[in-house]
Scaffold this motif. Structure first.
Motif, PDB file in Angstrom:
ATOM      1  N   PRO A  94       0.786  -1.243   0.000  1.00  0.00           N
ATOM      2  CA  PRO A  94       0.000   0.000   0.000  1.00  0.00           C
ATOM      3  C   PRO A  94       0.816   1.291   0.000  1.00  0.00           C
ATOM      4  N   GLY A  95       1.976   1.302   0.610  1.00  0.00           N
ATOM      5  CA  GLY A  95       2.784   2.513   0.650  1.00  0.00           C
ATOM      6  C   GLY A  95       3.352   2.925  -0.697  1.00  0.00           C
ATOM      7  N   ALA A  96       3.370   2.016  -1.668  1.00  0.00           N
ATOM      8  CA  ALA A  96       3.929   2.324  -2.990  1.00  0.00           C
ATOM      9  C   ALA A  96       3.152   3.420  -3.702  1.00  0.00           C
ATOM     10  N   ALA A  97       1.901   3.595  -3.340  1.00  0.00           N
ATOM     11  CA  ALA A  97       1.074   4.619  -3.986  1.00  0.00           C
ATOM     12  C   ALA A  97       1.559   6.026  -3.679  1.00  0.00           C
ATOM     13  N   HIS A  98       2.295   6.200  -2.612  1.00  0.00           N
ATOM     14  CA  HIS A  98       2.732   7.531  -2.184  1.00  0.00           C
ATOM     15  C   HIS A  98       4.151   7.872  -2.630  1.00  0.00           C
ATOM     16  N   LEU A  99       4.773   6.987  -3.408  1.00  0.00           N
ATOM     17  CA  LEU A  99       6.148   7.206  -3.857  1.00  0.00           C
ATOM     18  C   LEU A  99       6.177   7.864  -5.224  1.00  0.00           C
ATOM     19  N   ASP A 100       7.174   8.715  -5.440  1.00  0.00           N
ATOM     20  CA  ASP A 100       7.359   9.224  -6.789  1.00  0.00           C
ATOM     21  C   ASP A 100       8.278   8.253  -7.548  1.00  0.00           C
ATOM     22  N   PHE A 101       8.488   8.532  -8.826  1.00  0.00           N
ATOM     23  CA  PHE A 101       9.231   7.608  -9.669  1.00  0.00           C
ATOM     24  C   PHE A 101      10.638   7.360  -9.157  1.00  0.00           C
ATOM     25  N   PHE A 102      11.313   8.395  -8.682  1.00  0.00           N
ATOM     26  CA  PHE A 102      12.700   8.238  -8.241  1.00  0.00           C
ATOM     27  C   PHE A 102      12.803   7.414  -6.956  1.00  0.00           C
ATOM     28  N   GLN A 103      11.832   7.544  -6.076  1.00  0.00           N
ATOM     29  CA  GLN A 103      11.816   6.719  -4.865  1.00  0.00           C
ATOM     30  C   GLN A 103      11.568   5.255  -5.212  1.00  0.00           C
ATOM     31  N   ILE A 104      10.673   5.011  -6.170  1.00  0.00           N
ATOM     32  CA  ILE A 104      10.435   3.633  -6.629  1.00  0.00           C
ATOM     33  C   ILE A 104      11.718   3.065  -7.220  1.00  0.00           C
ATOM     34  N   CYS A 105      12.395   3.849  -8.050  1.00  0.00           N
ATOM     35  CA  CYS A 105      13.652   3.387  -8.653  1.00  0.00           C
ATOM     36  C   CYS A 105      14.699   3.058  -7.599  1.00  0.00           C
ATOM     37  N   ASP A 106      14.848   3.926  -6.611  1.00  0.00           N
ATOM     38  CA  ASP A 106      15.844   3.693  -5.562  1.00  0.00           C
ATOM     39  C   ASP A 106      15.553   2.402  -4.803  1.00  0.00           C
ATOM     40  N   GLU A 107      14.297   2.191  -4.467  1.00  0.00           N
ATOM     41  CA  GLU A 107      13.935   1.006  -3.685  1.00  0.00           C
ATOM     42  C   GLU A 107      14.121  -0.279  -4.496  1.00  0.00           C
ATOM     43  N   LEU A 108      13.697  -0.266  -5.745  1.00  0.00           N
ATOM     44  CA  LEU A 108      13.834  -1.468  -6.572  1.00  0.00           C
ATOM     45  C   LEU A 108      15.287  -1.718  -6.964  1.00  0.00           C
ATOM     46  N   LYS A 109      16.075  -0.658  -7.196  1.00  0.00           N
ATOM     47  CA  LYS A 109      17.506  -0.829  -7.489  1.00  0.00           C
ATOM     48  C   LYS A 109      18.224  -1.485  -6.314  1.00  0.00           C
ATOM     49  N   TYR A 110      17.867  -1.060  -5.112  1.00  0.00           N
ATOM     50  CA  TYR A 110      18.471  -1.647  -3.918  1.00  0.00           C
ATOM     51  C   TYR A 110      18.176  -3.148  -3.850  1.00  0.00           C
ATOM     52  N   LEU A 111      16.930  -3.542  -4.110  1.00  0.00           N
ATOM     53  CA  LEU A 111      16.568  -4.961  -4.073  1.00  0.00           C
ATOM     54  C   LEU A 111      17.293  -5.746  -5.172  1.00  0.00           C
ATOM     55  N   LEU A 112      17.431  -5.158  -6.358  1.00  0.00           N
ATOM     56  CA  LEU A 112      18.155  -5.839  -7.433  1.00  0.00           C
ATOM     57  C   LEU A 112      19.632  -5.989  -7.110  1.00  0.00           C
ATOM     58  N   GLN A 113      20.221  -4.972  -6.487  1.00  0.00           N
ATOM     59  CA  GLN A 113      21.635  -5.061  -6.116  1.00  0.00           C
ATOM     60  C   GLN A 113      21.857  -6.142  -5.069  1.00  0.00           C
ATOM     61  N   LEU A 114      20.906  -6.278  -4.136  1.00  0.00           N
ATOM     62  CA  LEU A 114      20.996  -7.367  -3.158  1.00  0.00           C
ATOM     63  C   LEU A 114      20.973  -8.724  -3.848  1.00  0.00           C
ATOM     64  N   THR A 115      20.123  -8.857  -4.845  1.00  0.00           N
ATOM     65  CA  THR A 115      20.020 -10.107  -5.583  1.00  0.00           C
ATOM     66  C   THR A 115      21.310 -10.410  -6.330  1.00  0.00           C
ATOM     67  N   ILE A 116      21.869  -9.402  -6.962  1.00  0.00           N
ATOM     68  CA  ILE A 116      23.112  -9.596  -7.712  1.00  0.00           C
ATOM     69  C   ILE A 116      24.233 -10.030  -6.773  1.00  0.00           C
ATOM     70  N   LEU A 117      24.312  -9.405  -5.594  1.00  0.00           N
ATOM     71  CA  LEU A 117      25.338  -9.783  -4.623  1.00  0.00           C
ATOM     72  C   LEU A 117      25.144 -11.222  -4.140  1.00  0.00           C
ATOM     73  N   LYS A 118      23.901 -11.618  -3.912  1.00  0.00           N
ATOM     74  CA  LYS A 118      23.636 -12.975  -3.417  1.00  0.00           C
ATOM     75  C   LYS A 118      23.891 -14.040  -4.485  1.00  0.00           C
ATOM     76  N   THR A 119      23.608 -13.726  -5.750  1.00  0.00           N
ATOM     77  CA  THR A 119      23.839 -14.714  -6.803  1.00  0.00           C
ATOM     78  C   THR A 119      25.314 -14.847  -7.146  1.00  0.00           C
ATOM     79  N   ASN A 120      26.082 -13.773  -6.969  1.00  0.00           N
ATOM     80  CA  ASN A 120      27.515 -13.827  -7.288  1.00  0.00           C
ATOM     81  C   ASN A 120      28.342 -14.452  -6.162  1.00  0.00           C
ATOM     82  N   SER A 121      27.812 -14.498  -4.952  1.00  0.00           N
ATOM     83  CA  SER A 121      28.596 -15.049  -3.840  1.00  0.00           C
ATOM     84  C   SER A 121      28.353 -16.518  -3.622  1.00  0.00           C
TER      85      SER A 121
END
Length: 121
Positions: A94-121
């Motif tokens: 529900p909180g995603a409705a209150h985010l602007d595009f850049f906040q959405i990008c920051d949050e999803l980029k962080y999750l993708l970077q976590l995934t990349i780190l976990k798959t490479n290790s």
């Protein structure tokens, strides 16, 4: 200047409930304050695929569509970060409705970077 393809073709979408079920059962689950991301790395070559879930808890239809457009735009712009053969299911909280595009990008980029780190290790 080279033309870059920013479309969102059918082959880049998760469309069947079976695809979502496999992703949720076999994939890795990552959470942030406003999103849940299920990620499954397939061994096959091919473009990354995205599935979106935005429930009525997020808001009315206009709000839900707004969130979906922003997440799809993030996916289109960041395909270079997302590996080929990856399948992503992004669930908006529900909180995603209150985010602007850049906040959405920051949050999803962080999750993708976590995934990349976990798959490479």
């Amino acid at each position: 200047m080279e033309k870059t393809d920013f479309t969102f073709p059918r082959c880049a979408r998760l469309r069947r409930s079976r695809d979502y079920a496999v992703l949720r059962n076999k994939g890795r689950k990552l959470q942030s304050r406003n999103f849940i991301v299920y990620i499954l790395v397939r061994e096959r070559d091919g473009s990354a695929r995205l599935g979106l879930t935005v429930s009525r808890k997020v808001g009315r239809a206009v709000t839900r569509n707004h969130v979906k457009r922003r997440v799809r735009e993030f996916f289109r712009l960041h395909r270079s970060i997302i590996g080929s053969g990856w399948e992503l299911s992004i669930v908006a909280k529900p909180g995603a409705a209150h985010l602007d595009f850049f906040q959405i990008c920051d949050e999803l980029k962080y999750l993708l970077q976590l995934t990349i780190l976990k798959t490479n290790s």
